[in-house]
Write an enzyme that holds these catalytic residues in place. Structure first.
Site, short mmCIF file in Angstrom:
data_model
loop_
_atom_site.label_atom_id
_atom_site.label_comp_id
_atom_site.label_asym_id
_atom_site.label_seq_id
_atom_site.Cartn_x
_atom_site.Cartn_y
_atom_site.Cartn_z
N ASP A 189 27.09 -38.78 39.41
CA ASP A 189 26.20 -38.03 38.51
C ASP A 189 27.04 -36.94 37.85
OD1 ASP A 189 24.38 -36.31 37.34
OD2 ASP A 189 23.14 -36.12 39.14
N ASN B 232 21.56 -36.32 21.21
CA ASN B 232 21.11 -36.91 19.94
C ASN B 232 21.27 -35.86 18.83
OD1 ASN B 232 18.74 -35.23 19.96
ND2 ASN B 232 17.90 -36.62 21.50
N GLY C 97 18.01 -40.08 29.58
CA GLY C 97 19.32 -40.45 30.10
C GLY C 97 20.13 -39.25 30.57
N ASP D 237 21.44 -36.89 28.89
CA ASP D 237 21.02 -35.66 28.19
C ASP D 237 19.92 -34.95 28.99
OD1 ASP D 237 20.72 -33.78 26.17
OD2 ASP D 237 19.89 -35.17 24.70
N THR E 206 26.36 -46.05 25.52
CA THR E 206 26.14 -47.35 26.19
C THR E 206 24.81 -47.44 26.95
OG1 THR E 206 27.30 -46.80 28.25
CG2 THR E 206 28.63 -47.67 26.43
N GLY E 207 23.99 -46.39 26.85
CA GLY E 207 22.66 -46.44 27.45
C GLY E 207 21.64 -46.79 26.39
N TYR F 138 21.48 -46.04 23.39
CA TYR F 138 22.03 -46.35 22.06
C TYR F 138 22.66 -47.74 21.97
CZ TYR F 138 21.11 -41.70 20.08
OH TYR F 138 20.50 -40.56 19.59
P1 ADP Z 1 23.25 -42.85 24.81
O1 ADP Z 1 21.99 -42.49 24.08
O2 ADP Z 1 24.49 -42.20 24.20
O3 ADP Z 1 23.39 -44.32 24.99
P2 ADP Z 1 22.32 -42.49 27.57
O4 ADP Z 1 22.12 -41.21 28.30
O5 ADP Z 1 21.14 -43.35 27.32
O6 ADP Z 1 23.12 -42.11 26.22
O7 ADP Z 1 23.39 -43.36 28.36
C1 ADP Z 1 24.76 -43.09 28.39
C2 ADP Z 1 25.30 -43.44 29.78
O8 ADP Z 1 25.04 -42.36 30.67
C3 ADP Z 1 24.66 -44.69 30.42
O9 ADP Z 1 25.69 -45.47 31.01
C4 ADP Z 1 23.77 -44.08 31.50
O10 ADP Z 1 23.63 -44.96 32.60
C5 ADP Z 1 24.59 -42.88 31.90
N1 ADP Z 1 23.91 -41.80 32.65
C6 ADP Z 1 22.61 -41.49 32.74
N2 ADP Z 1 22.44 -40.42 33.54
C7 ADP Z 1 23.68 -40.03 33.95
C8 ADP Z 1 24.20 -39.00 34.81
N3 ADP Z 1 23.39 -38.12 35.41
N4 ADP Z 1 25.55 -38.94 35.00
C9 ADP Z 1 26.39 -39.81 34.39
N5 ADP Z 1 25.97 -40.80 33.59
C10 ADP Z 1 24.63 -40.91 33.37
#
Ligand code: ADP
Length: 170
Positions: A11, A25, A33, A35, A119-120, A122
């Site tokens: 994390d 964003n 996610g 953010d 990669t989440g 987006y």
């Molecule tokens: P984006 O909108 O840029 O795709 P996301 O937050 O949806 O951003 O996802 C980006 C990546 O961050 C994904 O691989 C997601 O699994 C990961 N993620 C989500 N929460 C955490 C966290 N607490 N620490 C690290 N990575 C995270």
């Protein structure tokens, strides 16, 4: 320079580095996610500071304090939404990583942690995004030798495995 890149599963909100990078964003006013996780961990003062920034263009980056986080700073960057790969997504994703290093160097930071930007929600395929992330980071480490450590904090073991394979190929 490759030795300065570390890959971890975990994390990002608990990373012990000078700045953690937020995959934000354009509004910079919070989201889901990573953010959402960063804003929850940093506390409401992060959102208050972000409100003063007037948003952020895709591919750019802006810095704030880390507030309640262990990291002293957060660098907020906005990755591209993946629309098939022919809408400048690779250039914009590389620009995110490049701008984060530039902002880190401007602020005399020596260690950074990145999530896997775009990669989440987006939708950027991680097999391609991981190569761009690592290649661009390696280039920027050559440009800014004062940056000592870059950690990619991948949320899942399968994401970590993909980044490991991409790093081996560099
Ligand atoms: P984006 O909108 O840029 O795709 P996301 O937050 O949806 O951003 O996802 C980006 C990546 O961050 C994904 O691989 C997601 O699994 C990961 N993620 C989500 N929460 C955490 C966290 N607490 N620490 C690290 N990575 C995270």
């Amino acid at each position: 320079m490759k030795a300065k890149i570390h890959l971890l599963q975990g994390d990002i909100t608990s990373a012990d580095v000078d700045a953690i990078v937020n995959a934000a964003n354009n509004s910079l006013l919070g989201g889901g996610g990573v953010d959402g996780a960063i804003h929850r961990a940093a506390g409401p003062e992060l959102l208050a500071e972000c409100r003063q920034l007037g948003g952020c263009e895709t591919g750019d980056a802006k810095i704030t304090k880390g507030h309640k986080l262990k990291a002293k700073h957060v660098i907020h960057t906005v990755g591209p939404i993946y629309r098939g790969g022919r809408s400048k997504e690779p250039e914009l994703l590389a620009s995110c990583y490049r701008r984060c290093f530039e902002v880190a160097a401007e602020n005399n930071l020596q260690s950074l942690a990145f999530p896997s930007i775009s990669t989440g929600a987006y939708g950027y395929p991680i097999s391609e995004a991981s190569g761009i992330a690592l290649r661009t980071s390696l280039e920027q480490l050559k440009r800014f030798p004062q940056i000592e450590k870059v950690v990619f904090v991948l949320f899942s073991q399968s994401d970590l495995d993909i980044y490991r394979k991409a790093l081996e190929k560099l």
